[in-house]
Design an enzyme around this catalytic site. Structure first.
Site, mmCIF file in Angstrom:
data_model
loop_
_atom_site.group_PDB
_atom_site.id
_atom_site.type_symbol
_atom_site.label_atom_id
_atom_site.label_comp_id
_atom_site.label_asym_id
_atom_site.label_seq_id
_atom_site.Cartn_x
_atom_site.Cartn_y
_atom_site.Cartn_z
ATOM 1 N N ASP A 121 0.827 -1.197 0.000
ATOM 2 C CA ASP A 121 0.000 0.000 0.000
ATOM 3 C C ASP A 121 0.873 1.262 0.000
ATOM 4 O O ASP A 121 1.855 1.334 0.740
ATOM 5 C CB ASP A 121 -0.846 -0.053 1.286
ATOM 6 C CG ASP A 121 -1.942 0.975 1.321
ATOM 7 O OD1 ASP A 121 -2.714 1.041 0.358
ATOM 8 O OD2 ASP A 121 -2.030 1.711 2.325
ATOM 9 N N GLU B 123 1.540 -0.423 -5.089
ATOM 10 C CA GLU B 123 0.625 0.663 -5.400
ATOM 11 C C GLU B 123 1.449 1.942 -5.396
ATOM 12 O O GLU B 123 1.836 2.434 -4.337
ATOM 13 C CB GLU B 123 -0.487 0.777 -4.346
ATOM 14 C CG GLU B 123 -1.500 1.826 -4.726
ATOM 15 C CD GLU B 123 -2.158 2.541 -3.543
ATOM 16 O OE1 GLU B 123 -3.212 3.151 -3.763
ATOM 17 O OE2 GLU B 123 -1.629 2.505 -2.418
HETATM 18 C C1 GLC Z 1 -4.263 3.112 -0.386
HETATM 19 C C2 GLC Z 1 -5.496 2.255 -0.424
HETATM 20 C C3 GLC Z 1 -6.664 3.039 0.103
HETATM 21 C C4 GLC Z 1 -6.369 3.491 1.521
HETATM 22 C C5 GLC Z 1 -5.046 4.231 1.580
HETATM 23 C C6 GLC Z 1 -4.602 4.407 2.995
HETATM 24 O O1 GLC Z 1 -4.343 4.179 -1.261
HETATM 25 O O2 GLC Z 1 -5.713 1.768 -1.722
HETATM 26 O O3 GLC Z 1 -7.858 2.306 0.054
HETATM 27 O O4 GLC Z 1 -7.387 4.327 1.978
HETATM 28 O O5 GLC Z 1 -4.017 3.549 0.927
HETATM 29 O O6 GLC Z 1 -4.127 3.199 3.513
#
Ligand code: GLC
Length: 551
Positions: free
Chosen positions: A201, A243
């Site tokens: 993440d 991500e």
């Molecule tokens: C990422 C996740 C999202 C979350 C954020 C904070 O962007 O995809 O859903 O709110 O991280 O952890």
């Protein structure tokens, strides 16, 4: 050092345990329910499951606010249930990756509770503090419009703490070697329990410099090598799928020049340009985005998605382009979020038009990389815009026309099941679609089967062919002397195209239908593409000529 490149040609499916299948009737999805649905996923042709966070959490950000990295939230089951699930997936040849949320914890995490209560706590320096409110406290919010600041005063600590996301998600001080060691420990724990890696993440924030004095945070890319080394030393075939919504120039820093950092990243650039191309009904944005992101180190791979659990982030498009995508797919204020994206599910974005939905899917499956399907999209599920922020696209899976869509026996599901309108479970559910040979579900199953037989897409080099028609994308892949070709008509009207495949005199074998083609040497192929039409061809050689008589 790499033991297995399974992820180079995989089909990922992402789901939240909470909203997938409830086995005990308490209204909350659980590992036992998910385990019972493994044959469904296997039948669909999925090869890797990505689980969204399932660790104990107050659930203020749908689990992205963890209070214990080493357990399962009791509402979803126990560690034992997790292992049963992991075993069931393995038995069916499916890999499991899990979300790794280590940019921040929940403010309820015992580490933060200890850190805020006592300046001498060993955990104090696990977070990021400032005695005074930093000058840039109202900059850099990830959720503008909802989140007011990135520094909040904690009364107990008597200091401000940094939070890139919501204020209940204090950032971990990831530069602290103790925090880094803990992250490795967390990864080692889940590897031991059977996962094949992590969807990490918010990677750019995990590795960013943090602190009150930091005005332009630099990324500490060395940390990525540390993570990569550790997981592969523990288990040679484990991966990180990052991500990281960054510019194309920055990608290589995440993969590493020699491919020694993370193996996979979501291609957010292609994602945004793909929706722009769909909105403009023009192939060029896709062709350009593929060029921008063409070069990958050996062993690296893109993850491709259409929609995920967050909003469709259009933040990297120009103002005018973003407005075009809004106008096409999310024109109303309630469709939009954080001034940059669309929060709807894919099917409503496409107005329920099956031709266009299939076009979008077909693109995701045939662009360079591996597809990441979001649960429910395989049956064209809708959204519930009455739910706040991103929750609208996180409603329970619609299994059947039974009450609550067969998701739970309880009449109080953890999230409302979509009941009314064309996307309601009575009209739209997996059971009905399984019986209907022409359903989206069965179409997608066939698509997945065919895509797996075309490793060229995952391994090969791609070339965009000139069709003389801006609305039609023609992509050829070559790998080990085999070629495949994909045509997509992005427009809502028929288009006749003429093109050369580059393999003179070779026939085209239609893999999804009966539109086979053959031309004399030196001639161009001509194909009449229906509105939003698509073709998957194998470019035959002698081998395929012989085989063609059997078709
Ligand atoms: C990422 C996740 C999202 C979350 C954020 C904070 O962007 O995809 O859903 O709110 O991280 O952890």
């Amino acid at each position: 050092m790499i033991e297995d490149l399974w992820y180079k040609n995989a089909v990922f499916y992402c789901l939240s345990v909470e909203t997938f299948m409830d086995s005990n009737g308490d209204g909350v999805g659980d590992f036992e329910g998910l385990t019972r649905r493994l044959d469904y996923l296997h039948g669909l042709g999925i090869t890797a499951i990505w689980l969204m966070p399932f660790q104990p959490s107050p659930g203020k950000d749908d689990g992205y606010d963890v209070t214990d990295y080493y357990d399962v939230d009791p509402r979803y089951g126990t560690l034992g249930d997790f292992v049963e699930f992991a075993h069931g997936a393995k038995q069916r040849g499916m890999r499991v990756i899990i979300d790794l949320v280590v940019n921040h914890t929940s403010d309820q995490h015992p580490w933060f509770q200890s850190a805020r209560s006592d300046p001498k706590s060993p955990y104090r320096d696990w977070y990021v503090w400032s005695k005074k409110k930093p000058a840039n406290a109202d900059e850099g919010m990830v959720f503008p419009g909802v989140q007011k600041t990135t520094w909040t005063r904690d009364a107990k600590a008597g200091e401000y703490y940094f939070h890139r996301f919501y204020e209940h998600q204090p950032d971990l001080n990831t530069a602290n070697p103790h925090v880094q060691a803990e992250i490795l420990k967390i990864m080692g724990f889940w590897l031991q329990l059977g996962v094949s890696g992590f969807r990490m993440d918010a990677v750019p924030f995990v590795i960013a410099e943090k602190g009150a004095a930091v005005t332009e945070p630099k990324q500490q890319f060395g940390m990525l090598r540390l993570f990569r080394q550790f997981i592969q030393w523990r288990q040679g075939d484990s991966i990180v799928l990052a991500e990281a919504n960054v510019t194309p120039e920055e990608n290589i820093n995440y993969f590493g020049d020699d491919g020694d950092r993370l193996q996979m990243m979501f291609n957010f650039h292609v994602n945004q340009q793909l929706f722009l191309a769909l909105a403009q009904e023009r192939a060029e944005p896709i062709v350009k985005a593929l060029d921008d992101t063409r070069h990958l180190p050996d062993g690296a791979q893109w993850g491709l998605h259409l929609r995920n659990h967050d909003e469709l982030d259009l933040g990297r498009l120009g103002e005018e382009e973003r407005e075009q995508v809004f106008a096409a797919f999310g024109p109303e204020e309630t469709h939009q979020l954080y001034h940059r994206g669309i929060r709807r599910r894919l099917a409503p974005m496409m107005d329920g038009d099956l031709r266009r939905l299939k076009l979008a899917y077909s693109l995701m499956f045939t662009l360079p990389g591996v597809p990441v399907v979001r649960y429910g999209d395989e049956i064209g599920m809708g959204d519930d815009l009455s739910l706040p922020e991103r929750y609208c696209a996180r409603t329970p899976m619609q299994w059947s026309d039974e009450p609550q869509g067969g998701f739970t026996k309880s009449d109080k599901p953890v999230m409302p099941v979509i009941a009314d309108g064309p996307y309601g479970y009575r009209y739209l559910n997996a059971a009905d679609q399984r019986r209907d040979a022409d359903s989206l579900l069965n179409w997608l199953e066939r698509l997945i089967r065919m895509r797996k037989e075309m490793p060229e897409v995952a391994w090969g080099a791609h070339t965009a062919l000139d069709t003389g028609t801006p609305e039609v994308l023609a992509l050829r892949y070559d790998w080990r002397n085999n070629s495949v070709l994909f045509l997509h008509n992005l427009s809502n009207s028929p288009r006749e195209i003429a093109f050369r495949t580059g393999r003179d005199g070779a026939p085209l074998i239609d893999l999804l239908g009966h539109d086979h083609r053959e031309v004399e040497k030196g001639e161009a192929f001509r194909v009449l593409m229906e509105p939003y039409g698509l073709r998957w061809y194998r470019v035959g050689g002698l081998d395929y000529l012989l085989r063609r008589t059997e078709i």
